[in-house]
Design a protein around this motif. Structure first.
Motif, short mmCIF file in Angstrom:
data_model
loop_
_atom_site.label_atom_id
_atom_site.label_comp_id
_atom_site.label_asym_id
_atom_site.label_seq_id
_atom_site.Cartn_x
_atom_site.Cartn_y
_atom_site.Cartn_z
N TYR A 175 0.86 -1.19 0.00
CA TYR A 175 0.00 0.00 0.00
C TYR A 175 0.89 1.23 0.00
CZ TYR A 175 -2.57 3.81 2.43
OH TYR A 175 -3.08 5.03 2.79
N THR A 176 0.65 2.16 -0.95
CA THR A 176 1.33 3.44 -0.90
C THR A 176 0.37 4.51 -1.42
OG1 THR A 176 3.42 4.59 -1.32
CG2 THR A 176 2.49 3.37 -3.16
N GLY A 177 0.83 5.75 -1.51
CA GLY A 177 -0.10 6.79 -1.94
C GLY A 177 0.60 8.05 -2.37
N ARG A 178 -0.24 8.98 -2.80
CA ARG A 178 0.30 10.26 -3.30
C ARG A 178 -0.75 11.33 -3.08
NH1 ARG A 178 3.03 14.41 -4.81
NH2 ARG A 178 2.15 15.56 -6.52
N GLY A 179 -0.33 12.45 -2.50
CA GLY A 179 -1.21 13.60 -2.35
C GLY A 179 -1.03 14.49 -3.57
N GLN A 182 -3.27 4.96 -3.07
CA GLN A 182 -4.30 5.93 -2.70
C GLN A 182 -3.91 7.33 -3.18
OE1 GLN A 182 -4.65 6.89 1.59
NE2 GLN A 182 -6.87 6.99 1.31
N THR A 222 -4.77 10.95 -2.54
CA THR A 222 -5.52 11.69 -1.52
C THR A 222 -5.89 13.09 -2.02
OG1 THR A 222 -3.42 12.27 -0.50
CG2 THR A 222 -4.62 10.43 0.46
N GLU A 242 -7.34 15.05 0.80
CA GLU A 242 -6.34 15.66 1.69
C GLU A 242 -5.85 16.99 1.13
OE1 GLU A 242 -2.59 13.53 1.76
OE2 GLU A 242 -1.89 14.55 3.55
N LYS A 243 -5.55 17.00 -0.18
CA LYS A 243 -4.99 18.22 -0.77
C LYS A 243 -6.04 19.33 -0.88
CE LYS A 243 -1.13 16.61 -0.47
NZ LYS A 243 -0.13 17.13 0.45
N GLN A 285 -6.51 8.00 5.51
CA GLN A 285 -5.22 7.44 5.10
C GLN A 285 -4.94 6.10 5.80
OE1 GLN A 285 -2.15 10.17 4.11
NE2 GLN A 285 -0.48 8.75 4.57
N ILE A 328 3.86 -0.99 3.75
CA ILE A 328 3.73 0.38 3.23
C ILE A 328 5.11 1.01 3.01
CG2 ILE A 328 2.70 2.67 3.61
CD1 ILE A 328 0.90 1.37 5.75
N CYS A 335 6.99 4.27 2.27
CA CYS A 335 6.62 5.70 2.29
C CYS A 335 7.79 6.52 2.81
CB CYS A 335 5.39 5.93 3.18
SG CYS A 335 5.64 5.56 4.91
N GLN A 338 5.43 10.42 6.65
CA GLN A 338 4.08 9.84 6.70
C GLN A 338 3.88 8.93 7.90
OE1 GLN A 338 1.59 10.70 4.32
NE2 GLN A 338 3.19 12.23 3.98
N PHE A 376 0.71 6.25 10.24
CA PHE A 376 0.76 4.80 10.40
C PHE A 376 1.07 4.38 11.83
CE2 PHE A 376 1.55 5.68 5.81
CZ PHE A 376 0.24 5.37 5.44
N1 TRP Z 1 -0.41 11.79 2.47
C1 TRP Z 1 0.39 11.36 1.36
C2 TRP Z 1 0.91 12.63 0.61
O1 TRP Z 1 0.58 13.73 0.91
C3 TRP Z 1 -0.38 10.49 0.42
C4 TRP Z 1 -0.57 9.08 0.93
C5 TRP Z 1 -1.78 8.46 1.17
C6 TRP Z 1 0.44 8.10 1.20
N2 TRP Z 1 -1.59 7.19 1.58
C7 TRP Z 1 -0.25 6.92 1.62
C8 TRP Z 1 1.84 8.11 1.12
C9 TRP Z 1 0.45 5.76 1.96
C10 TRP Z 1 2.53 6.95 1.45
C11 TRP Z 1 1.83 5.79 1.88
O2 TRP Z 1 1.68 12.48 -0.32
#
Ligand code: TRP
Length: 414
Positions: A106-110, A141, A143, A146-147, A231, A253, A255, A259, A263
Motif C-alpha cells: 500500500y502506498t499513496g500520493r497527495g 491511494q 488523496t 487531503e490536498k 489514510q 507500506i 513511504c 508519513q 501509520f
Molecule cells: N499523504 C500522502 C501525501 O501527501 C499520500 C498518501 C496516502 C500516502 N496514503 C499513503 C503516502 C500511503 C505513502 C503511503 O503524499
C-alpha cells in the motif's frame, strides 16, 4: 512552519506501545511532520535521531541479508544505499513470504501539483521493484481529499490532479493486473466496505490523540481532524472487497518517513479492530536543489526538477540551482577538493546512478579535486536526461482507457 504547529506537536500524547514518552515532530535541529520538513544542518535531517524519536527500527545489514536470502535477489540500490533506512515489522513480512502467506503493498500520493517531481519517483520505483519480486497486489491511494483540505485547491482541481498524477505513477511501470489506483473522491463512494472501515477507525481515535500526533488545534477544520482515518483505512484489506473479498491480510507500506504519524496511529488502532498492524519501509527525503536542509517540493519551481521538464530546463536548473560542495575557484578546488556530503549533484547521483563502481570513482575524483563541479553536474545531467525522456515517453503512451482500467475496482490477477 507555524510556531503554533510546532508547539502543538510538542504536546503529543499518543504513542505506539503506549509509552508515556511524548512523540516529538521536532527537536532542536530538525522539524518533521507530514506537511513540513526543515533541518538546520546542511547534510539534512539526522535520520538516526528520527528512528529513536519515532520508535522505528533501523534497516541494518542483517535485515538486508535476510531480504536477499528470502527473495533470492540482490536488494535494490535504494535499500543498499540506505535511502530506505528505517522499518517497522519488515521481518514479519519476510517470514510470511517464506511461508507462502499473502500480503499486499500500500502506498499513496497527495496530488498537489499537476506534475510530479523526480523525488516522487523514488518511493514508486521501490514499490515497483517490491511488486515484481514479491508478486503481490498493490493499492495506491490518491488523496485528492487531503490536498483539497490542506491546499488552496477546489475539489474539482484536486481530483483532476489526481488523474494527472496517476498517469505519472503508471509510467513507473506498474503491472496493470496487480495494481489498483484510486482517488478518494471516487472510490470512497463506490464501496461501502471502505467507508465502514473508516468509521471503525474513527471510533477508536480521540481529538486529543490526533492533536498530539498531528498538531491539530481547536481552530482546525473538521475535515482535517477526520482525515487521518482516511489514510489509515487502506491498511485494512477488507476495504478492497474486489481484490481481497473478506480476507484479512496485512500490508507493507513503503513511504517517506514524514508519513509515519499516520501509520503510528494505524498500528495503534488495527489490532483493536481485529486486523494486523501494517508493516513499513521508511525513506529519507529527496533533497531540494538548493540543499538538503529541506525536501524537494512540487510547489517551489526553482528547487524542483519536474518529471515533465525539457532537457533544456533540466540542464539549466542543475547548472544554476544545484547546491555545490565544490570550492569557489578551480585552483582551490584542485587543492582542497569537493564535499560530496553536501553536494546536491553527487547526492542525486546516489539515487539515479545504479552502478556502484562508477559512483565510487566519481566520489573519489570529486573529493580529491580532480573532478570539477561543472563536470560533476554534467554527469548528472547526462544520466537524468534519458531517465526523464523515458518517463515522458511512457507517460505519452498511457491512454484514458488504461488509466480507467487501473482505477476501476476489480479483481487483480495474482
Ligand atoms: N499523504 C500522502 C501525501 O501527501 C499520500 C498518501 C496516502 C500516502 N496514503 C499513503 C503516502 C500511503 C505513502 C503511503 O503524499
Amino acid at each position: 512552519m507555524s510556531e503554533k504547529l510546532a508547539n502543538n506537536v510538542e504536546k503529543v500524547s499518543i504513542q505506539e506501545n503506549h509509552s508515556d514518552k511524548p512523540y516529538q515532530g521536532k527537536d532542536e535541529d530538525d522539524f518533521v511532520d507530514p506537511w513540513n520538513v526543515v533541518s538546520k544542518s546542511d547534510t539534512g535531517v539526522d535520520y538516526d535521531k528520527l528512528i529513536v524519536r519515532f520508535g522505528s527500527s533501523k534497516i541494518d545489514d542483517e535485515l538486508l541479508a535476510r531480504f536477499e536470502k528470502v527473495t533470492g535477489k540482490p536488494v535494490h540500490h535504494l535499500l543498499r544505499r540506505g535511502f530506505f533506512f528505517s522499518h517497522r515489522d519488515m521481518h514479519s513480512i519476510l517470514t510470511r513470504y517464506e511461508q507462502g502467506k499473502p500480503f499486499y503493498l500500500y502506498t499513496g500520493r497527495g496530488p498537489s501539483s499537476s506534475s510530479m517531481h523526480v523525488g516522487h519517483l523514488i518511493p514508486f520505483t521501490l514499490c515497483k521493484w517490491l511488486q515484481d519480486i514479491f508478486n503481490c497486489p498493490l493499492v495506491i491511494q490518491m488523496t485528492d481529499d487531503e490536498k483539497t483540505l490542506w491546499k488552496d485547491l477546489s475539489v474539482e482541481e484536486a481530483y483532476k490532479m489526481a488523474l494527472e498524477n496517476a498517469k505519472d505513477i503508471i509510467a513507473c511501470g506498474f503491472d496493470i493486473n496487480k495494481t489498483f489506483i484510486f482517488s478518494d473522491f471516487t472510490y470512497i463512494g463506490q464501496r461501502a466496505e471502505f467507508y465502514r472501515n473508516m468509521i471503525r477507525i474513527q471510533k477508536c481515535v480521540t481529538f486529543n490523540q490526533v492533536k498530539g500526533i498531528f498538531g491539530f488545534d481547536d481552530s482546525t477544520v473538521i475535515g482535517k481532524i477526520a482525515f487521518p482515518a482516511v489514510q489509515a483505512t487502506p491498511c485494512l484489506s477488507t476495504s478492497f472487497p474486489d481484490i481481497f473479498g473478506t480476507q484479512k491480510i496485512p500490508c507493507l507500506i513503503p513511504c517517506a518517513i514524514d508519513q509515519d504519524p499516520y501509520f503510528r496511529m494505524s498500528r495503534d488502532v488495527c489490532p483493536r479492530i481485529g486486523f494486523d498492524k501494517p508493516a513499513l519501509l521508511h525513506s529519507k527525503f529527496f533533497p531540494a536543489l538548493q540543499g538538503a536542509q529541506t525536501k524537494m517540493s512540487a510547489s517551489e519551481a526553482n528547487s524542483t526538477i519536474y518529471v515533465n521538464d525539457t532537457p533544456k530546463q533540466l540542464k539549466n536548473k542543475i547548472n544554476k540551482h544545484a547546491f555545490s560542495g565544490g570550492q569557489v575557484t578551480v585552483e582551490e578546488h584542485r587543492k582542497i577538493g569537493g564535499n560530496c556530503d553536501v553536494d546536491i549533484a553527487y547526492q542525486y547521483l546516489r539515487f539515479f546512478l545504479e552502478d556502484d563502481k562508477k559512483l565510487e570513482e566519481i566520489r573519489k575524483n570529486y573529493t580529491s579535486g580532480e573532478l570539477l563541479t561543472g563536470e560533476l553536474k554534467k554527469i548528472l545531467i547526462d544520466i537524468l536526461t534519458p531517465i526523464l525522456q523515458g518517463h515522458q515517453d511512457n507517460r505519452a503512451k498511457i491512454t484514458d482507457e488504461t488509466l480507467q482500467t487501473f482505477m476501476t475496482p476489480r479483481k487483480l490477477c495474482i
